[in-house]
Write an enzyme that holds these catalytic residues in place. Structure first.
Site, PDB file in Angstrom:
ATOM      1  CD  GLU A  39      11.796  -0.908  11.162  1.00 28.60           C
ATOM      2  OE1 GLU A  39      10.881  -0.494  11.891  1.00 28.60           O
ATOM      3  OE2 GLU A  39      12.727  -0.171  10.769  1.00 28.60           O
ATOM      4  CB  SER A  71       7.019   3.444  16.089  1.00 33.86           C
ATOM      5  OG  SER A  71       5.718   3.130  16.427  1.00 33.86           O
ATOM      6  CG  LEU A  72       8.491   5.992  22.895  1.00 38.51           C
ATOM      7  CD1 LEU A  72       9.752   5.167  23.052  1.00 38.51           C
ATOM      8  CD2 LEU A  72       8.697   7.390  23.487  1.00 38.51           C
ATOM      9  CG  ASN A  73       3.807   3.358  19.757  1.00 40.31           C
ATOM     10  OD1 ASN A  73       3.258   4.392  19.419  1.00 40.31           O
ATOM     11  ND2 ASN A  73       4.469   2.593  18.915  1.00 40.31           N
ATOM     12  CD  GLU A  87      -2.513  -1.043   2.786  1.00 40.59           C
ATOM     13  OE1 GLU A  87      -3.386  -1.889   2.992  1.00 40.59           O
ATOM     14  OE2 GLU A  87      -2.178  -0.190   3.627  1.00 40.59           O
ATOM     15  CB  CYS A 122       3.537  -3.225  16.290  1.00 43.13           C
ATOM     16  SG  CYS A 122       5.285  -2.902  15.966  1.00 43.13           S
ATOM     17  CG  ASN A 139      -8.275   4.234  12.409  1.00 41.55           C
ATOM     18  OD1 ASN A 139      -9.460   4.224  12.721  1.00 41.55           O
ATOM     19  ND2 ASN A 139      -7.831   4.650  11.237  1.00 41.55           N
ATOM     20  CB  CYS A 149       5.649  -5.660   8.949  1.00 45.12           C
ATOM     21  SG  CYS A 149       6.877  -5.029  10.120  1.00 45.12           S
ATOM     22  CB  CYS A 187       2.371   7.377   3.614  1.00 45.11           C
ATOM     23  SG  CYS A 187       2.661   6.097   4.828  1.00 45.11           S
ATOM     24  CB  CYS A 189      -0.248   0.940   8.561  1.00 50.93           C
ATOM     25  SG  CYS A 189       1.018  -0.190   8.086  1.00 50.93           S
ATOM     26  CB  CYS A 213       0.748  -2.425  13.314  1.00 49.05           C
ATOM     27  SG  CYS A 213       1.116  -2.332  11.563  1.00 49.05           S
ATOM     28  CB  SER A 222       8.668   5.804  10.215  1.00 51.59           C
ATOM     29  OG  SER A 222       8.055   5.421  11.421  1.00 51.59           O
TER      30      SER A 222
HETATM   31  S1  SF4 Z   1       3.948  -0.681  13.128  1.00 48.99           S
HETATM   32 FE1  SF4 Z   1       5.503  -0.776  11.520  1.00 48.99          FE
HETATM   33  S2  SF4 Z   1       7.073  -2.133  12.407  1.00 48.99           S
HETATM   34 FE2  SF4 Z   1       5.219  -2.470  13.631  1.00 48.99          FE
HETATM   35  S3  SF4 Z   1       4.194  -4.224  12.634  1.00 48.99           S
HETATM   36 FE3  SF4 Z   1       3.360  -2.332  11.716  1.00 48.99          FE
HETATM   37  S4  SF4 Z   1       4.564  -1.997   9.858  1.00 48.99           S
HETATM   38 FE4  SF4 Z   1       5.706  -3.414  11.183  1.00 48.99          FE
END
Ligand code: SF4
Length: 369
Positions: free
Chosen positions: A178, A231-233, A95, A132, A307, A128, A121, A355, A135, A209
Site C-alpha cells: 500500500e 481500489s473500491l470494489n 515484484e 484484501c 484472477n 502488505c 507496475c 499481484c 489479493c 494506487s
Molecule cells: S490489494 Fe493492495 S492494499 Fe490490498 S492487500 Fe493487495 S497489495 Fe495490499
C-alpha cells in the site's frame, strides 16, 4: 546510502559539504549535472562523469554508490508482459511488471497514453498488511516498507530490460504493498521520477494506487499531486468491510469525499479500480448503485475480472471471476449512466501476473540463477 536514495535537493546539500569549489552557488548546478549523467544519460560509473570534480566522484563512489536491484526471476508472457521478481539486500523479494502497449482503440489506453504506452507496475512494500480478500500479496503478510533506492531501482532495472524494446512511458504504484503507508519514500521516489533532470515522467504518467488511506490521500495531493487510483470494489460498507478491512477505518463515504478533494489537472480523472467477483459485487444492482455513488465525480471506473488463486475465499466460499458477458453487462450499465468505464485487458495470464502470485510461488523453493 545509495545515489538513488537522494533527491536533487539532498544531493545539492551533500555536494556543498564535499566539493569545495561548488560549496556555495554551484552546488545546485553540480547536482543537476550528476542527475543528468545518472538518469538522463544512464551513466552509473562516476569515473565517466567527465565534468564532475575528481574529489566529488571519489566521495560519491565511497559514500553514495549506485544501487543495483538483483533480479531473481523473470517470466515473459506470450502477450509481451514481463514479470520480474527482485531480491533485496535483506533477502526480501518484491515484484514488478512491464505491461506492453494496448491495442489501438483500447479505451483505457486512449486516456493514458494510447497504443504506444508501456507501463511499469512497481512495488512500494515487501508484502502488505492490508489483507484484501482478493489479493495474493495481502495473504502473504507484511515485511517492510521499501526504501527510495529500492523503488527507483525497480524502474531503472526495468528500463534496462526494455532497452531494446519500447521505452517505459507510464509508472503505476500498483505492485505489492500500500503506497500511502510508505508515503515519505513514495513522495521522494516520485520527485526523482518527475524531475526533468531525473527520470522525467510527467505527473499524468505516474499513478499512485491506494486501497483508501484517506488522510494520506490529502497529503499526497498537497505535496505531490500525481495521478491517483483508488481500489473500491464494493458499493456497500457491509461488503467492503469484508473484502477490504481498511474500510472499517475509512468507509466508502469518507473515501469518496477524499477523492472529490484530490487535486486534478485539467481533463484528468481519478481511476476507481473495481475487481469483479462473481456473485458478490457484479450484479446489475451493484452496477446501478455504483453509478449513483460516483455520479458527477471526475472518475473513470476500471473493471477487472478477478484472477482466481488458491486460498482466495470470502465467508468460506472460493472467490471466482465473472464471465466475460457478465463483466460486459456491468460495464454497459455504467456507460448507460454516462460513467466512463473500461475493462482492464487481462495481461500475462500465462505467467502468474496477478499481484503477489510470482513471489508467493517462489517463496518455498530455490531459484536457479
Ligand atoms: S490489494 Fe493492495 S492494499 Fe490490498 S492487500 Fe493487495 S497489495 Fe495490499
Amino acid at each position: 546510502m545509495f545515489f538513488q536514495s537522494l533527491d536533487k535537493k539532498e544531493l545539492a546539500e551533500l555536494v556543498r559539504t564535499v566539493d569545495i569549489r561548488a560549496r556555495e552557488r554551484l552546488a545546485g548546478a553540480r547536482s543537476r549535472q550528476l542527475f543528468k549523467w545518472f538518469y538522463r544519460k544512464g551513466v552509473t560509473d562516476f569515473e565517466a562523469m567527465s565534468d564532475v570534480s575528481k574529489e566529488l566522484r571519489a566521495w560519491l563512489h565511497q559514500n553514495a554508490p549506485p544501487y543495483s536491484i538483483r533480479e531473481k526471476n523473470r517470466q515473459t508472457s506470450g502477450d509481451g508482459t514481463i514479470k520480474f521478481l527482485w531480491e533485496l539486500d535483506d533477502g526480501n523479494t518484491v515484484e514488478s511488471v512491464i505491461i506492453p502497449a494496448g491495442e489501438p482503440g483500447d479505451e483505457e489506453d486512449a486516456d493514458s497514453g494510447g497504443a504506444g504506452r508501456v507501463t511499469a507496475c512497481i512495488s512500494s512494500q515487501a508484502g502488505c498488511a492490508m489483507n484484501c480478500a482478493f489479493c495474493n500479496t495481502g495473504h502473504a503478510g507484511f515485511e517492510r516498507n521499501l526504501e527510495v533506492h529500492e523503488i527507483i531501482g525497480q524502474v531503472l532495472a526495468m528500463q534496462r530490460a526494455a532497452e531494446n524494446a519500447v521505452p517505459i512511458t507510464n509508472i503505476v504504484f500498483m505492485g505489492m504493498g500500500e503506497p500511502l503507508l510508505n508515503l515519505e519514500n513514495i513522495i521522494k521516489a516520485c520527485d526523482i521520477l518527475l524531475d526533468g533532470d531525473g527520470l522525467n515522467f510527467s505527473r499524468r504518467k505516474v499513478t499512485v494506487s491506494t486501497c483508501g488511506i484517506v488522510p494520506a490521500m490529502a497529503e499526497l495531493g498537497s505535496r505531490c499531486p500525481v495521478s491517483l487510483a483508488v481500489s473500491l470494489n464494493a458499493v456497500t460498507d457491509a461488503l467492503r468491510d469484508k473484502l477490504m478491512p481498511v474500510n472499517k477505518k475509512w468507509n466508502i463515504k469518507s473515501l469518496l469525499a477524499a477523492c472529490r478533494k484530490y487535486p486534478l489537472g485539467p481533463k484528468r480523472r481519478i481511476t476507481l479500480e473495481y475487481v469483479l467477483l462473481a456473485g458478490i459485487n457484479d450484479s446489475d444492482d451493484d452496477a446501478r448503485m455504483l453509478a449513483r455513488l460516483v455520479r458527477g465525480m471526475p472518475v473513470k471506473i476500471n473493471l477487472i475480472r478477478f484472477n482466481a488463486f488458491a486460498g482466495a475465499v470470502l465467508d468460506a466460499v472460493p472467490l471466482q471471476g465473472p464471465s466475460a458477458g457478465r463483466a460486459r453487462k456491468f460495464q454497459e450499465i455504467l456507460m448507460s449512466s454516462h460513467i466512463v468505464a473500461t475493462q482492464r485487458a487481462s495481461r500475462g495470464a500465462d505467467i502468474l501476473a496477478a499481484c503477489g502470485q510470482l513471489r508467493n510461488s517462489q517463496t518455498s523453493r530455490v531459484i536457479s540463477p
